[in-house]
Design a protein around this motif. Structure first.
Motif, PDB file in Angstrom:
ATOM      1  N   ALA A  48       0.858  -1.183   0.000  1.00 52.38           N
ATOM      2  CA  ALA A  48       0.000   0.000   0.000  1.00 52.38           C
ATOM      3  C   ALA A  48       0.892   1.230   0.000  1.00 52.38           C
ATOM      4  O   ALA A  48       1.860   1.312   0.761  1.00 52.38           O
ATOM      5  CB  ALA A  48      -0.908   0.009   1.224  1.00 52.38           C
ATOM      6  N   ALA A  49       0.576   2.179  -0.874  1.00 56.35           N
ATOM      7  CA  ALA A  49       1.370   3.400  -0.971  1.00 56.35           C
ATOM      8  C   ALA A  49       0.462   4.582  -1.258  1.00 56.35           C
ATOM      9  O   ALA A  49      -0.592   4.437  -1.881  1.00 56.35           O
ATOM     10  CB  ALA A  49       2.423   3.275  -2.071  1.00 56.35           C
ATOM     11  N   MET A  50       0.883   5.753  -0.791  1.00 59.88           N
ATOM     12  CA  MET A  50       0.143   6.979  -1.082  1.00 59.88           C
ATOM     13  C   MET A  50       0.793   7.698  -2.253  1.00 59.88           C
ATOM     14  O   MET A  50       2.012   7.907  -2.262  1.00 59.88           O
ATOM     15  CB  MET A  50       0.114   7.911   0.131  1.00 59.88           C
ATOM     16  CG  MET A  50      -0.580   9.247  -0.156  1.00 59.88           C
ATOM     17  SD  MET A  50      -0.565  10.382   1.246  1.00 59.88           S
ATOM     18  CE  MET A  50      -1.755   9.561   2.316  1.00 59.88           C
ATOM     19  N   ASP A  51      -0.023   8.049  -3.239  1.00 57.89           N
ATOM     20  CA  ASP A  51       0.448   8.907  -4.319  1.00 57.89           C
ATOM     21  C   ASP A  51       0.499  10.334  -3.771  1.00 57.89           C
ATOM     22  O   ASP A  51      -0.533  10.908  -3.408  1.00 57.89           O
ATOM     23  CB  ASP A  51      -0.501   8.813  -5.514  1.00 57.89           C
ATOM     24  CG  ASP A  51       0.019   9.572  -6.715  1.00 57.89           C
ATOM     25  OD1 ASP A  51       0.150  10.811  -6.607  1.00 57.89           O
ATOM     26  OD2 ASP A  51       0.292   8.945  -7.751  1.00 57.89           O
ATOM     27  N   LEU A  52       1.677  10.904  -3.688  1.00 57.36           N
ATOM     28  CA  LEU A  52       1.845  12.200  -3.039  1.00 57.36           C
ATOM     29  C   LEU A  52       1.254  13.347  -3.850  1.00 57.36           C
ATOM     30  O   LEU A  52       1.060  14.442  -3.314  1.00 57.36           O
ATOM     31  CB  LEU A  52       3.329  12.454  -2.770  1.00 57.36           C
ATOM     32  CG  LEU A  52       3.987  11.467  -1.798  1.00 57.36           C
ATOM     33  CD1 LEU A  52       5.466  11.788  -1.629  1.00 57.36           C
ATOM     34  CD2 LEU A  52       3.282  11.482  -0.443  1.00 57.36           C
ATOM     35  N   PHE A  53       0.957  13.122  -5.135  1.00 57.32           N
ATOM     36  CA  PHE A  53       0.334  14.158  -5.947  1.00 57.32           C
ATOM     37  C   PHE A  53      -1.183  14.163  -5.763  1.00 57.32           C
ATOM     38  O   PHE A  53      -1.793  15.205  -5.581  1.00 57.32           O
ATOM     39  CB  PHE A  53       0.680  13.964  -7.424  1.00 57.32           C
ATOM     40  CG  PHE A  53       2.135  14.207  -7.747  1.00 57.32           C
ATOM     41  CD1 PHE A  53       3.029  14.640  -6.782  1.00 57.32           C
ATOM     42  CD2 PHE A  53       2.608  13.999  -9.027  1.00 57.32           C
ATOM     43  CE1 PHE A  53       4.361  14.862  -7.073  1.00 57.32           C
ATOM     44  CE2 PHE A  53       3.942  14.225  -9.339  1.00 57.32           C
ATOM     45  CZ  PHE A  53       4.821  14.657  -8.357  1.00 57.32           C
TER      46      PHE A  53
ATOM     47  N   ARG B  41      -2.827  12.231  -3.391  1.00 57.71           N
ATOM     48  CA  ARG B  41      -3.128  11.897  -1.990  1.00 57.71           C
ATOM     49  C   ARG B  41      -4.014  10.662  -1.881  1.00 57.71           C
ATOM     50  O   ARG B  41      -4.642  10.436  -0.849  1.00 57.71           O
ATOM     51  CB  ARG B  41      -3.779  13.073  -1.249  1.00 57.71           C
ATOM     52  CG  ARG B  41      -3.033  14.390  -1.356  1.00 57.71           C
ATOM     53  CD  ARG B  41      -1.600  14.287  -0.892  1.00 57.71           C
ATOM     54  NE  ARG B  41      -1.483  13.976   0.527  1.00 57.71           N
ATOM     55  CZ  ARG B  41      -0.322  13.792   1.156  1.00 57.71           C
ATOM     56  NH1 ARG B  41       0.815  13.864   0.470  1.00 57.71           N
ATOM     57  NH2 ARG B  41      -0.296  13.509   2.444  1.00 57.71           N
ATOM     58  N   LYS B  42      -4.052   9.845  -2.917  1.00 52.79           N
ATOM     59  CA  LYS B  42      -4.815   8.605  -2.887  1.00 52.79           C
ATOM     60  C   LYS B  42      -3.934   7.463  -2.402  1.00 52.79           C
ATOM     61  O   LYS B  42      -2.749   7.393  -2.733  1.00 52.79           O
ATOM     62  CB  LYS B  42      -5.365   8.268  -4.277  1.00 52.79           C
ATOM     63  CG  LYS B  42      -6.337   9.301  -4.827  1.00 52.79           C
ATOM     64  CD  LYS B  42      -7.600   9.377  -3.998  1.00 52.79           C
ATOM     65  CE  LYS B  42      -8.579  10.381  -4.574  1.00 52.79           C
ATOM     66  NZ  LYS B  42      -9.800  10.499  -3.752  1.00 52.79           N
ATOM     67  N   ILE B  43      -4.528   6.565  -1.609  1.00 50.13           N
ATOM     68  CA  ILE B  43      -3.833   5.363  -1.159  1.00 50.13           C
ATOM     69  C   ILE B  43      -4.288   4.197  -2.029  1.00 50.13           C
ATOM     70  O   ILE B  43      -5.480   3.886  -2.088  1.00 50.13           O
ATOM     71  CB  ILE B  43      -4.122   5.063   0.320  1.00 50.13           C
ATOM     72  CG1 ILE B  43      -3.608   6.210   1.199  1.00 50.13           C
ATOM     73  CG2 ILE B  43      -3.473   3.744   0.739  1.00 50.13           C
ATOM     74  CD1 ILE B  43      -3.968   6.060   2.665  1.00 50.13           C
ATOM     75  N   LEU B  44      -3.347   3.588  -2.723  1.00 50.10           N
ATOM     76  CA  LEU B  44      -3.652   2.486  -3.623  1.00 50.10           C
ATOM     77  C   LEU B  44      -2.678   1.338  -3.380  1.00 50.10           C
ATOM     78  O   LEU B  44      -1.633   1.512  -2.748  1.00 50.10           O
ATOM     79  CB  LEU B  44      -3.570   2.945  -5.084  1.00 50.10           C
ATOM     80  CG  LEU B  44      -4.575   4.019  -5.516  1.00 50.10           C
ATOM     81  CD1 LEU B  44      -4.253   4.511  -6.915  1.00 50.10           C
ATOM     82  CD2 LEU B  44      -5.996   3.487  -5.455  1.00 50.10           C
ATOM     83  N   HIS B  45      -3.038   0.171  -3.898  1.00 48.64           N
ATOM     84  CA  HIS B  45      -2.175  -0.999  -3.777  1.00 48.64           C
ATOM     85  C   HIS B  45      -1.395  -1.219  -5.068  1.00 48.64           C
ATOM     86  O   HIS B  45      -1.921  -1.021  -6.166  1.00 48.64           O
ATOM     87  CB  HIS B  45      -3.000  -2.246  -3.465  1.00 48.64           C
ATOM     88  CG  HIS B  45      -3.560  -2.258  -2.083  1.00 48.64           C
ATOM     89  ND1 HIS B  45      -4.227  -3.339  -1.555  1.00 48.64           N
ATOM     90  CD2 HIS B  45      -3.547  -1.324  -1.096  1.00 48.64           C
ATOM     91  CE1 HIS B  45      -4.601  -3.066  -0.320  1.00 48.64           C
ATOM     92  NE2 HIS B  45      -4.204  -1.852  -0.028  1.00 48.64           N
ATOM     93  N   TYR B  46      -0.157  -1.649  -4.902  1.00 48.82           N
ATOM     94  CA  TYR B  46       0.722  -1.934  -6.028  1.00 48.82           C
ATOM     95  C   TYR B  46       1.301  -3.333  -5.868  1.00 48.82           C
ATOM     96  O   TYR B  46       1.355  -3.879  -4.759  1.00 48.82           O
ATOM     97  CB  TYR B  46       1.858  -0.907  -6.108  1.00 48.82           C
ATOM     98  CG  TYR B  46       1.384   0.488  -6.427  1.00 48.82           C
ATOM     99  CD1 TYR B  46       1.438   0.983  -7.723  1.00 48.82           C
ATOM    100  CD2 TYR B  46       0.861   1.311  -5.433  1.00 48.82           C
ATOM    101  CE1 TYR B  46       0.986   2.263  -8.019  1.00 48.82           C
ATOM    102  CE2 TYR B  46       0.404   2.590  -5.720  1.00 48.82           C
ATOM    103  CZ  TYR B  46       0.472   3.054  -7.019  1.00 48.82           C
ATOM    104  OH  TYR B  46       0.014   4.315  -7.314  1.00 48.82           O
ATOM    105  N   GLN B  47       1.744  -3.897  -6.988  1.00 43.32           N
ATOM    106  CA  GLN B  47       2.424  -5.186  -6.983  1.00 43.32           C
ATOM    107  C   GLN B  47       3.843  -4.989  -7.504  1.00 43.32           C
ATOM    108  O   GLN B  47       4.046  -4.314  -8.513  1.00 43.32           O
ATOM    109  CB  GLN B  47       1.686  -6.197  -7.863  1.00 43.32           C
ATOM    110  CG  GLN B  47       0.324  -6.599  -7.315  1.00 43.32           C
ATOM    111  CD  GLN B  47      -0.410  -7.560  -8.235  1.00 43.32           C
ATOM    112  OE1 GLN B  47      -0.143  -7.622  -9.431  1.00 43.32           O
ATOM    113  NE2 GLN B  47      -1.346  -8.320  -7.686  1.00 43.32           N
ATOM    114  N   ALA B  48       4.796  -5.590  -6.792  1.00 47.95           N
ATOM    115  CA  ALA B  48       6.197  -5.504  -7.202  1.00 47.95           C
ATOM    116  C   ALA B  48       6.817  -6.893  -7.188  1.00 47.95           C
ATOM    117  O   ALA B  48       6.689  -7.624  -6.202  1.00 47.95           O
ATOM    118  CB  ALA B  48       6.973  -4.578  -6.269  1.00 47.95           C
ATOM    119  N   LYS B  49       7.459  -7.248  -8.279  1.00 46.13           N
ATOM    120  CA  LYS B  49       8.237  -8.485  -8.349  1.00 46.13           C
ATOM    121  C   LYS B  49       9.704  -8.089  -8.358  1.00 46.13           C
ATOM    122  O   LYS B  49      10.164  -7.409  -9.280  1.00 46.13           O
ATOM    123  CB  LYS B  49       7.889  -9.277  -9.611  1.00 46.13           C
ATOM    124  CG  LYS B  49       8.702 -10.565  -9.771  1.00 46.13           C
ATOM    125  CD  LYS B  49       8.335 -11.286 -11.071  1.00 46.13           C
ATOM    126  CE  LYS B  49       9.166 -12.541 -11.266  1.00 46.13           C
ATOM    127  NZ  LYS B  49       8.843 -13.228 -12.555  1.00 46.13           N
TER     128      LYS B  49
END
Length: 219
Positions: free
Chosen positions: A91-96, A98-106
């Motif tokens: 979970a990360a906040m887009d600082l531009f 201000r939305k909190i969304l989920h991302y996937q990283a391999k």
């Protein structure tokens, strides 16, 4: 209640469909180079934290339209290889915006050569930023979620074959990030939401002995 039996072919299907980001249990230990979910108290999870920070930093270096602030790691799957591969949901906040969304990283941790980010993307169940303010989407509330029933579970096990939904949301405590025991499935139209409800209400949930408890609308 019925008892659920988890089979090897289902494990392999889940791995293929999710590209490694979803596995149900430790069945992977029994297969060559099997992908397994790891707990937060494991040594591998501590290493995955460093891999996650590396992936977010690399994203921020390359992106001009958004910058992310890492909030928490939601899930880590681990694949033993020449080094290790981590399949991370975060979970990360887009600082531009201000939305909190989920991302996937391999992230591949190579022996003696550091990290390589092979995938970094918005989680497939997360709404696009342009959709975040939409109010016309219809939703179904899913009650009685157990702690392990996260967004990946709802997407890959409950909704994957039902292609008409928009996004998945598990409601969490803002401080701890733990599930509050319910969530929402968002659909584009009322009819699509009702179709899912009618097909699943009262039926057994995947990989669980409990049945769906579904309510139309967001309450």
């Amino acid at each position: 209640m019925a008892t659920y039996t988890f089979e090897q072919n289902e494990y392999l299907e889940d791995v293929i469909e999710s590209q490694g980001f979803y596995v149900m249990n430790d069945f992977g230990w029994k297969t060559p180079c099997g992908i397994v979910k790891i707990g937060k108290n494991s040594e591998a999870f501590e290493k995955a934290k460093k891999a996650t920070t590396f992936a977010v930093d690399k994203y921020n270096e390359k992106s001009e339209k958004s910058k992310l602030e890492l909030l928490r790691i939601m899930n880590v799957n681990f694949e033993p290889t020449a080094g290790a591969i981590y399949y991370i949901t975060l979970a990360a906040m887009d600082l531009f915006s201000r939305k909190i969304l989920h991302y996937q990283a391999k992230v591949w941790e190579k022996i003696n050569t550091g990290y390589k980010v092979e995938i970094f993307r918005l989680a497939p169940y997360a709404p696009k930023l342009s959709e975040c303010e939409e109010e016309k989407h219809c939703c179904i509330k899913v009650n009685n979620l157990q702690d392990w029933m996260d967004e990946n579970y709802l997407y890959y096990k409950c909704c994957y074959t039902f292609k008409k939904f928009v996004s998945v949301e598990v409601i969490r405590d803002k401080e701890t990030g733990k599930s509050m025991g319910y969530g929402f499935l968002w659909f584009k139209t009322h009819s699509e939401a009702m179709e899912f409800l009618e097909k699943n209400e009262g039926k057994q949930m995947p990989n669980s002995s409990q049945n769906y408890s579904l309510v139309f609308g967001k309450f």
